[in-house]
Design a protein around this motif. Structure first.
Motif, PDB file in Angstrom:
ATOM      1  N   ILE A 195     -28.320  14.378 -57.275  1.00 65.57           N
ATOM      2  CA  ILE A 195     -27.930  14.513 -55.869  1.00 65.57           C
ATOM      3  C   ILE A 195     -26.468  14.947 -55.748  1.00 65.57           C
ATOM      4  CG2 ILE A 195     -27.524  13.234 -53.723  1.00 65.57           C
ATOM      5  CD1 ILE A 195     -30.049  11.618 -54.391  1.00 65.57           C
ATOM      6  N   TRP A 215     -28.802   9.934 -58.817  1.00 67.37           N
ATOM      7  CA  TRP A 215     -27.536  10.182 -58.129  1.00 67.37           C
ATOM      8  C   TRP A 215     -26.719  11.272 -58.795  1.00 67.37           C
ATOM      9  CZ3 TRP A 215     -26.332   9.583 -53.390  1.00 67.37           C
ATOM     10  CH2 TRP A 215     -27.060   8.675 -52.630  1.00 67.37           C
ATOM     11  N   LYS A 262     -25.078  18.242 -53.823  1.00 69.24           N
ATOM     12  CA  LYS A 262     -24.429  17.889 -52.552  1.00 69.24           C
ATOM     13  C   LYS A 262     -23.516  18.989 -52.009  1.00 69.24           C
ATOM     14  CE  LYS A 262     -23.206  13.574 -51.923  1.00 69.24           C
ATOM     15  NZ  LYS A 262     -22.444  12.318 -51.901  1.00 69.24           N
ATOM     16  N   SER A 296     -31.791  11.486 -50.644  1.00 72.69           N
ATOM     17  CA  SER A 296     -31.840  10.295 -51.491  1.00 72.69           C
ATOM     18  C   SER A 296     -33.055   9.436 -51.160  1.00 72.69           C
ATOM     19  CB  SER A 296     -30.553   9.482 -51.372  1.00 72.69           C
ATOM     20  OG  SER A 296     -30.423   8.918 -50.085  1.00 72.69           O
ATOM     21  N   GLY A 328     -27.409   3.694 -53.683  1.00 69.98           N
ATOM     22  CA  GLY A 328     -26.650   4.344 -54.739  1.00 69.98           C
ATOM     23  C   GLY A 328     -25.217   3.892 -54.867  1.00 69.98           C
ATOM     24  N   ALA A 374     -35.756   8.731 -53.953  1.00 71.74           N
ATOM     25  CA  ALA A 374     -35.921   7.340 -54.372  1.00 71.74           C
ATOM     26  C   ALA A 374     -37.354   6.861 -54.188  1.00 71.74           C
ATOM     27  CB  ALA A 374     -34.962   6.443 -53.593  1.00 71.74           C
ATOM     28  N   MET A 421     -31.708   4.174 -52.942  1.00 74.09           N
ATOM     29  CA  MET A 421     -31.155   5.014 -51.881  1.00 74.09           C
ATOM     30  C   MET A 421     -29.689   4.723 -51.636  1.00 74.09           C
ATOM     31  SD  MET A 421     -33.720   5.217 -48.665  1.00 74.09           S
ATOM     32  CE  MET A 421     -32.383   5.302 -47.511  1.00 74.09           C
ATOM     33  N   THR A 478     -27.825  14.104 -47.045  1.00 71.39           N
ATOM     34  CA  THR A 478     -27.727  13.324 -48.277  1.00 71.39           C
ATOM     35  C   THR A 478     -28.595  12.074 -48.199  1.00 71.39           C
ATOM     36  OG1 THR A 478     -25.460  14.095 -48.610  1.00 71.39           O
ATOM     37  CG2 THR A 478     -26.134  12.142 -49.843  1.00 71.39           C
ATOM     38  N   SER A 520     -31.749   5.436 -61.433  1.00 75.37           N
ATOM     39  CA  SER A 520     -30.706   5.480 -60.419  1.00 75.37           C
ATOM     40  C   SER A 520     -29.558   6.386 -60.845  1.00 75.37           C
ATOM     41  CB  SER A 520     -30.186   4.074 -60.156  1.00 75.37           C
ATOM     42  OG  SER A 520     -29.116   4.104 -59.256  1.00 75.37           O
TER      43      SER A 520
END
Length: 94
Positions: free
Chosen positions: A18, A15, A22, A39, A79, A43, A77, A35, A11
């Protein structure tokens, strides 16, 4: 307990990646939905690829299952934004 540690590590790494990418879509009209889609793909790929199951990690069930893997993917997801919303809800209650 080992699977729980892997879920937490995955996790954090997911993240981090991501959040680094982003800015590529943050200025777009539907950046928030991009996003969410990224995700979700990330995930589900990680959870089914590594057979991560939150229910099995917490010893709720004995074996990993598809339902547990889907639950784990949905948890990943969410997060940091889900945790942030939960904390703000708790603060509003007090």
């Amino acid at each position: 307990m080992k699977m729980l540690q892997v879920i937490i590590a995955v996790s954090i790494i997911m993240w981090y990646i991501i959040d680094r990418f982003k800015p590529l879509w943050a200025g777009l009209k539907h950046g928030k939905y991009i996003t969410i889609a990224v995700s979700a793909l990330f995930a589900f790929a990680l959870c089914f690829g590594y057979r991560l199951d939150l229910l099995a990690a917490l010893d709720v069930v004995n074996e990993t299952s598809v339902l547990g893997t889907v639950l784990t993917a949905m948890t990943l997801m969410g997060g940091s934004s889900a945790v942030s919303e939960l904390i703000s809800c708790i603060k509003n209650i007090e």
